[in-house]
Design a protein around this motif. Structure first.
Motif, PDB file in Angstrom:
ATOM      1  N   ASP A 219     -18.584 -10.375 -15.371  1.00 52.05           N
ATOM      2  CA  ASP A 219     -17.832 -11.619 -15.524  1.00 52.05           C
ATOM      3  C   ASP A 219     -17.379 -12.200 -14.188  1.00 52.05           C
ATOM      4  OD1 ASP A 219     -18.088 -11.597 -18.290  1.00 52.05           O
ATOM      5  OD2 ASP A 219     -16.230 -10.468 -18.576  1.00 52.05           O
ATOM      6  N   TRP A 220     -17.491 -11.421 -13.107  1.00 51.63           N
ATOM      7  CA  TRP A 220     -17.099 -11.919 -11.799  1.00 51.63           C
ATOM      8  C   TRP A 220     -18.095 -12.962 -11.313  1.00 51.63           C
ATOM      9  CZ3 TRP A 220     -16.460  -6.386  -9.441  1.00 51.63           C
ATOM     10  CH2 TRP A 220     -15.264  -5.820  -9.886  1.00 51.63           C
ATOM     11  N   SER A 221     -17.601 -13.881 -10.489  1.00 52.41           N
ATOM     12  CA  SER A 221     -18.489 -14.850  -9.850  1.00 52.41           C
ATOM     13  C   SER A 221     -19.301 -14.142  -8.765  1.00 52.41           C
ATOM     14  CB  SER A 221     -17.668 -15.981  -9.215  1.00 52.41           C
ATOM     15  OG  SER A 221     -16.958 -15.492  -8.084  1.00 52.41           O
ATOM     16  N   THR A 222     -20.327 -14.811  -8.284  1.00 50.53           N
ATOM     17  CA  THR A 222     -21.138 -14.247  -7.201  1.00 50.53           C
ATOM     18  C   THR A 222     -20.265 -13.964  -5.983  1.00 50.53           C
ATOM     19  OG1 THR A 222     -23.085 -15.424  -7.988  1.00 50.53           O
ATOM     20  CG2 THR A 222     -23.133 -14.654  -5.705  1.00 50.53           C
ATOM     21  N   GLU A 223     -19.365 -14.885  -5.659  1.00 52.59           N
ATOM     22  CA  GLU A 223     -18.470 -14.695  -4.508  1.00 52.59           C
ATOM     23  C   GLU A 223     -17.579 -13.471  -4.708  1.00 52.59           C
ATOM     24  OE1 GLU A 223     -14.812 -16.954  -2.166  1.00 52.59           O
ATOM     25  OE2 GLU A 223     -15.940 -18.045  -3.682  1.00 52.59           O
ATOM     26  N   GLU A 224     -17.069 -13.278  -5.915  1.00 48.86           N
ATOM     27  CA  GLU A 224     -16.214 -12.125  -6.190  1.00 48.86           C
ATOM     28  C   GLU A 224     -17.005 -10.823  -6.082  1.00 48.86           C
ATOM     29  OE1 GLU A 224     -12.862 -14.013  -9.186  1.00 48.86           O
ATOM     30  OE2 GLU A 224     -14.819 -13.467 -10.015  1.00 48.86           O
ATOM     31  N   ILE A 225     -18.225 -10.820  -6.580  1.00 49.70           N
ATOM     32  CA  ILE A 225     -19.071  -9.632  -6.465  1.00 49.70           C
ATOM     33  C   ILE A 225     -19.319  -9.287  -5.002  1.00 49.70           C
ATOM     34  CG2 ILE A 225     -21.422  -8.736  -6.857  1.00 49.70           C
ATOM     35  CD1 ILE A 225     -21.339 -10.271  -9.576  1.00 49.70           C
TER      36      ILE A 225
ATOM     37  N   ILE B 108      -9.142  -9.964  -6.927  1.00 52.45           N
ATOM     38  CA  ILE B 108     -10.180  -9.940  -7.957  1.00 52.45           C
ATOM     39  C   ILE B 108      -9.835  -8.923  -9.047  1.00 52.45           C
ATOM     40  CG2 ILE B 108     -12.649  -9.492  -8.383  1.00 52.45           C
ATOM     41  CD1 ILE B 108     -13.016 -10.296  -5.338  1.00 52.45           C
TER      42      ILE B 108
ATOM     43  N   ASP C 177     -17.443 -10.044  -2.459  1.00 52.79           N
ATOM     44  CA  ASP C 177     -16.195  -9.572  -1.852  1.00 52.79           C
ATOM     45  C   ASP C 177     -15.836  -8.150  -2.279  1.00 52.79           C
ATOM     46  OD1 ASP C 177     -15.955 -11.913  -0.419  1.00 52.79           O
ATOM     47  OD2 ASP C 177     -14.569 -12.848  -1.840  1.00 52.79           O
TER      48      ASP C 177
END
Length: 90
Positions: A10-16, A49, A18
């Protein structure tokens, strides 16, 4: 490295990206060294996150199980160091 980083789909690409940077910072503390400020920046972003303690423990335990590197111990050590110090585990 023969393991995968724990993540939530469910995380965004940016969150993944990071979260991976945080786990790479933990690896760096064990495999060479990392500046405290750089590590704490990655940790603070990880906590944005993954704000819950239970989720943090689940992800870091999963990472430790796969890698044998303890994010908890690196964070604990970082909190005892002065700014400008380097984190080197082992």
């Amino acid at each position: 490295m023969d393991y995968q980083y724990p993540m939530d789909l469910d995380w965004s690409t940016e969150e993944i990206v990071d979260v991976i940077k945080f786990f790479e910072a933990v690896e760096k503390a064990y495999e060479s060294k990392i500046e405290k400020e750089a590590f704490m920046k990655a940790y603070r972003r990880f906590k944005e996150i993954v704000p819950g303690k239970a989720d943090e423990k689940r992800y870091t335990d999963e990472f430790e199980s796969a890698s044998k590197y303890s994010a908890y111990l690196v964070v604990k050590k970082a909190k005892t160091l002065a700014d400008g110090d380097w984190i080197k585990m082992k």
